[in-house]
Design a protein around this motif. Sequence first.
Motif, PDB file in Angstrom:
ATOM      1  N   SER A 204       8.836   3.908   2.206  1.00  0.00           N
ATOM      2  CA  SER A 204       9.267   2.766   3.013  1.00  0.00           C
ATOM      3  C   SER A 204      10.216   1.914   2.186  1.00  0.00           C
ATOM      4  CB  SER A 204       8.062   1.932   3.469  1.00  0.00           C
ATOM      5  OG  SER A 204       7.612   1.081   2.428  1.00  0.00           O
ATOM      6  N   THR A 205      10.849   0.958   2.845  1.00  0.00           N
ATOM      7  CA  THR A 205      11.762   0.041   2.162  1.00  0.00           C
ATOM      8  C   THR A 205      11.065  -1.271   1.791  1.00  0.00           C
ATOM      9  OG1 THR A 205      12.522  -0.867   4.282  1.00  0.00           O
ATOM     10  CG2 THR A 205      13.765   0.997   3.368  1.00  0.00           C
ATOM     11  N   ARG A 206       9.770  -1.359   1.974  1.00  0.00           N
ATOM     12  CA  ARG A 206       9.054  -2.604   1.674  1.00  0.00           C
ATOM     13  C   ARG A 206       9.237  -2.995   0.214  1.00  0.00           C
ATOM     14  NH1 ARG A 206       3.471  -3.492   2.257  1.00  0.00           N
ATOM     15  NH2 ARG A 206       2.974  -1.382   1.515  1.00  0.00           N
ATOM     16  N   ASP A 207       9.461  -4.272  -0.006  1.00  0.00           N
ATOM     17  CA  ASP A 207       9.558  -4.817  -1.363  1.00  0.00           C
ATOM     18  C   ASP A 207      10.554  -4.065  -2.232  1.00  0.00           C
ATOM     19  OD1 ASP A 207       7.558  -6.711  -0.734  1.00  0.00           O
ATOM     20  OD2 ASP A 207       5.996  -5.251  -1.182  1.00  0.00           O
ATOM     21  N   GLY A 208      11.672  -3.657  -1.625  1.00  0.00           N
ATOM     22  CA  GLY A 208      12.700  -2.971  -2.385  1.00  0.00           C
ATOM     23  C   GLY A 208      12.458  -1.488  -2.589  1.00  0.00           C
ATOM     24  N   GLY A 209      11.436  -0.948  -1.946  1.00  0.00           N
ATOM     25  CA  GLY A 209      11.106   0.484  -2.058  1.00  0.00           C
ATOM     26  C   GLY A 209       9.650   0.678  -2.432  1.00  0.00           C
ATOM     27  N   THR A 210       8.896   1.284  -1.544  1.00  0.00           N
ATOM     28  CA  THR A 210       7.460   1.467  -1.754  1.00  0.00           C
ATOM     29  C   THR A 210       7.050   2.882  -1.380  1.00  0.00           C
ATOM     30  OG1 THR A 210       6.968  -0.876  -1.315  1.00  0.00           O
ATOM     31  CG2 THR A 210       5.157   0.669  -1.031  1.00  0.00           C
ATOM     32  N   THR A 211       6.170   3.463  -2.187  1.00  0.00           N
ATOM     33  CA  THR A 211       5.521   4.726  -1.827  1.00  0.00           C
ATOM     34  C   THR A 211       4.198   4.375  -1.162  1.00  0.00           C
ATOM     35  OG1 THR A 211       6.545   5.916  -3.668  1.00  0.00           O
ATOM     36  CG2 THR A 211       4.586   6.907  -2.677  1.00  0.00           C
ATOM     37  N   GLU A 212       4.080   4.766   0.106  1.00  0.00           N
ATOM     38  CA  GLU A 212       2.885   4.458   0.886  1.00  0.00           C
ATOM     39  C   GLU A 212       1.901   5.620   0.750  1.00  0.00           C
ATOM     40  OE1 GLU A 212       2.873   1.512   2.044  1.00  0.00           O
ATOM     41  OE2 GLU A 212       4.999   0.988   2.342  1.00  0.00           O
ATOM     42  N   LEU A 213       0.746   5.348   0.156  1.00  0.00           N
ATOM     43  CA  LEU A 213      -0.277   6.368  -0.074  1.00  0.00           C
ATOM     44  C   LEU A 213      -1.400   6.211   0.951  1.00  0.00           C
ATOM     45  CD1 LEU A 213      -0.543   5.987  -3.953  1.00  0.00           C
ATOM     46  CD2 LEU A 213       0.832   7.645  -2.690  1.00  0.00           C
ATOM     47  N   THR A 214      -1.818   7.305   1.554  1.00  0.00           N
ATOM     48  CA  THR A 214      -2.951   7.280   2.474  1.00  0.00           C
ATOM     49  C   THR A 214      -3.906   8.416   2.124  1.00  0.00           C
ATOM     50  OG1 THR A 214      -1.722   8.602   4.108  1.00  0.00           O
ATOM     51  CG2 THR A 214      -1.683   6.203   4.385  1.00  0.00           C
ATOM     52  N   TRP A 215      -5.181   8.161   2.337  1.00  0.00           N
ATOM     53  CA  TRP A 215      -6.202   9.181   2.090  1.00  0.00           C
ATOM     54  C   TRP A 215      -7.517   8.713   2.700  1.00  0.00           C
ATOM     55  CZ3 TRP A 215      -4.949   5.374  -1.259  1.00  0.00           C
ATOM     56  CH2 TRP A 215      -5.958   4.705  -1.961  1.00  0.00           C
ATOM     57  N   ARG A 216      -8.522   9.573   2.669  1.00  0.00           N
ATOM     58  CA  ARG A 216      -9.881   9.190   3.063  1.00  0.00           C
ATOM     59  C   ARG A 216     -10.749   9.118   1.817  1.00  0.00           C
ATOM     60  NH1 ARG A 216     -10.913   8.970   8.444  1.00  0.00           N
ATOM     61  NH2 ARG A 216      -9.305   9.909   9.765  1.00  0.00           N
ATOM     62  N   ASP A 217     -11.592   8.086   1.757  1.00  0.00           N
ATOM     63  CA  ASP A 217     -12.469   7.928   0.606  1.00  0.00           C
ATOM     64  C   ASP A 217     -13.744   8.747   0.798  1.00  0.00           C
ATOM     65  OD1 ASP A 217     -14.127   6.445   2.313  1.00  0.00           O
ATOM     66  OD2 ASP A 217     -13.410   4.512   1.567  1.00  0.00           O
ATOM     67  N   ASP A 218     -14.665   8.600  -0.133  1.00  0.00           N
ATOM     68  CA  ASP A 218     -15.904   9.393  -0.079  1.00  0.00           C
ATOM     69  C   ASP A 218     -16.748   9.106   1.159  1.00  0.00           C
ATOM     70  OD1 ASP A 218     -15.360  10.765  -2.396  1.00  0.00           O
ATOM     71  OD2 ASP A 218     -16.481   9.398  -3.701  1.00  0.00           O
ATOM     72  N   ALA A 219     -16.544   7.946   1.766  1.00  0.00           N
ATOM     73  CA  ALA A 219     -17.275   7.594   2.982  1.00  0.00           C
ATOM     74  C   ALA A 219     -16.537   8.026   4.245  1.00  0.00           C
ATOM     75  CB  ALA A 219     -17.535   6.088   3.021  1.00  0.00           C
ATOM     76  N   GLY A 220     -15.388   8.686   4.079  1.00  0.00           N
ATOM     77  CA  GLY A 220     -14.618   9.152   5.229  1.00  0.00           C
ATOM     78  C   GLY A 220     -13.720   8.106   5.852  1.00  0.00           C
ATOM     79  N   ARG A 221     -13.587   6.941   5.201  1.00  0.00           N
ATOM     80  CA  ARG A 221     -12.764   5.866   5.747  1.00  0.00           C
ATOM     81  C   ARG A 221     -11.302   6.028   5.328  1.00  0.00           C
ATOM     82  NH1 ARG A 221     -16.388   1.187   3.185  1.00  0.00           N
ATOM     83  NH2 ARG A 221     -15.825   2.517   1.411  1.00  0.00           N
ATOM     84  N   ILE A 222     -10.378   5.600   6.200  1.00  0.00           N
ATOM     85  CA  ILE A 222      -8.946   5.670   5.898  1.00  0.00           C
ATOM     86  C   ILE A 222      -8.595   4.582   4.892  1.00  0.00           C
ATOM     87  CG2 ILE A 222      -6.605   5.506   6.823  1.00  0.00           C
ATOM     88  CD1 ILE A 222      -7.783   6.301   9.551  1.00  0.00           C
ATOM     89  N   ARG A 223      -7.878   4.984   3.836  1.00  0.00           N
ATOM     90  CA  ARG A 223      -7.402   4.046   2.823  1.00  0.00           C
ATOM     91  C   ARG A 223      -5.877   4.051   2.798  1.00  0.00           C
ATOM     92  NH1 ARG A 223     -10.998   0.677  -0.333  1.00  0.00           N
ATOM     93  NH2 ARG A 223     -13.066   1.581  -0.046  1.00  0.00           N
ATOM     94  N   HIS A 224      -5.314   2.869   2.526  1.00  0.00           N
ATOM     95  CA  HIS A 224      -3.850   2.753   2.373  1.00  0.00           C
ATOM     96  C   HIS A 224      -3.553   1.917   1.130  1.00  0.00           C
ATOM     97  CE1 HIS A 224      -0.194   0.166   3.012  1.00  0.00           C
ATOM     98  NE2 HIS A 224       0.318   1.376   2.927  1.00  0.00           N
ATOM     99  N   LEU A 225      -2.578   2.372   0.370  1.00  0.00           N
ATOM    100  CA  LEU A 225      -2.138   1.645  -0.822  1.00  0.00           C
ATOM    101  C   LEU A 225      -0.636   1.824  -0.975  1.00  0.00           C
ATOM    102  CD1 LEU A 225      -2.860   0.045  -3.409  1.00  0.00           C
ATOM    103  CD2 LEU A 225      -3.120   2.248  -4.565  1.00  0.00           C
ATOM    104  N   GLY A 226       0.084   0.728  -1.134  1.00  0.00           N
ATOM    105  CA  GLY A 226       1.515   0.794  -1.394  1.00  0.00           C
ATOM    106  C   GLY A 226       1.791   0.552  -2.868  1.00  0.00           C
ATOM    107  N   VAL A 227       2.564   1.434  -3.498  1.00  0.00           N
ATOM    108  CA  VAL A 227       2.929   1.272  -4.906  1.00  0.00           C
ATOM    109  C   VAL A 227       4.445   1.238  -5.020  1.00  0.00           C
ATOM    110  CG1 VAL A 227       0.824   2.393  -5.722  1.00  0.00           C
ATOM    111  CG2 VAL A 227       2.875   3.767  -5.343  1.00  0.00           C
ATOM    112  N   PRO A 228       4.998   0.456  -5.945  1.00  0.00           N
ATOM    113  CA  PRO A 228       6.455   0.383  -6.082  1.00  0.00           C
ATOM    114  C   PRO A 228       7.044   1.749  -6.383  1.00  0.00           C
ATOM    115  CG  PRO A 228       5.371  -1.373  -7.322  1.00  0.00           C
ATOM    116  CD  PRO A 228       4.289  -0.425  -6.882  1.00  0.00           C
ATOM    117  N   THR A 229       8.159   2.050  -5.740  1.00  0.00           N
ATOM    118  CA  THR A 229       8.856   3.299  -6.015  1.00  0.00           C
ATOM    119  C   THR A 229       9.600   3.163  -7.331  1.00  0.00           C
ATOM    120  OG1 THR A 229       9.139   3.697  -3.655  1.00  0.00           O
ATOM    121  CG2 THR A 229      10.584   4.924  -5.157  1.00  0.00           C
ATOM    122  N   ARG A 230       9.375   4.109  -8.208  1.00  0.00           N
ATOM    123  CA  ARG A 230       9.996   4.053  -9.524  1.00  0.00           C
ATOM    124  C   ARG A 230      11.415   4.572  -9.471  1.00  0.00           C
ATOM    125  NH1 ARG A 230       6.599   0.411 -11.207  1.00  0.00           N
ATOM    126  NH2 ARG A 230       4.434   1.141 -11.259  1.00  0.00           N
ATOM    127  N   ALA A 231      12.303   3.944 -10.229  1.00  0.00           N
ATOM    128  CA  ALA A 231      13.694   4.377 -10.291  1.00  0.00           C
ATOM    129  C   ALA A 231      13.786   5.708 -11.028  1.00  0.00           C
ATOM    130  CB  ALA A 231      14.540   3.329 -10.990  1.00  0.00           C
TER     131      ALA A 231
END
Length: 231
Positions: A204-231
């Motif tokens: 995504s373009t959030r905050d100048g470029g973000t890698t949006e990570l999604t997964w399910r945790d051990d309880a089966g719940r949806i998780r989302h985390l955005g991390v800055p995209t590295r140059a």
Amino acid sequence: MLANSSALVGADRPTAGPVSLAQGVYGARGNLELLACDADDGLWVFWFNADLDSDPLETPDVPPGSWSAGLHFAAGHRYVDALIVQSTLGPDHLEVLALDADGVLQSWYWSPGPGFQRRETDAATHVVRFAAVHAVGVLRLTVEGAEGDAHHLVSTAAGYPERSWAPTATGAPLADEASARALIEAAGAASVGIAPGTARTAASTRDGGTTELTWRDDAGRIRHLGVPTRA
């Protein structure tokens, strides 16, 4: 980044399997659209308000920096995987490809007013895995069958909003779960667990470029985390 900085999405919704995330065009900064399969029937779509408190407030029901409660649609089928992309057509419609438990890859689209509608023509049958990319109204697919055989399909914008599909030489890369898992672990978020087969990335373009990570945790719940995209 700490694991507890990941957000739960639709924690009270009965979803299953991997999820699909795409950046939309709505709001001042482009929201995030997340699609998940219901555990038993239909699909769920959630959206993230990527605006800042200083931006004009257009959606008071979902505060900036928050996920929506979710919208259920496509009742009547059980799905095992689904994908959402922002379209350039419509304008600004959304495209959805949803794989049901019978191996039918259904083609849907969202438009203002009617919402999500299923097309008369499905994209493919006898599918166990798929991937898609979108550019200027053109969708390219890679579909894999039960024997591991893969082939590619393309749908142009001709006849939109209906779509037809034709064989083509190139498609889309299938999900690279290993790379997504590595990024989640590098972000320090793996302590909540990563359910096999659910780690995904999107840009995504959030905050100048973000890698949006999604997964399910051990309880089966949806998780989302955005991390800055590295140059």
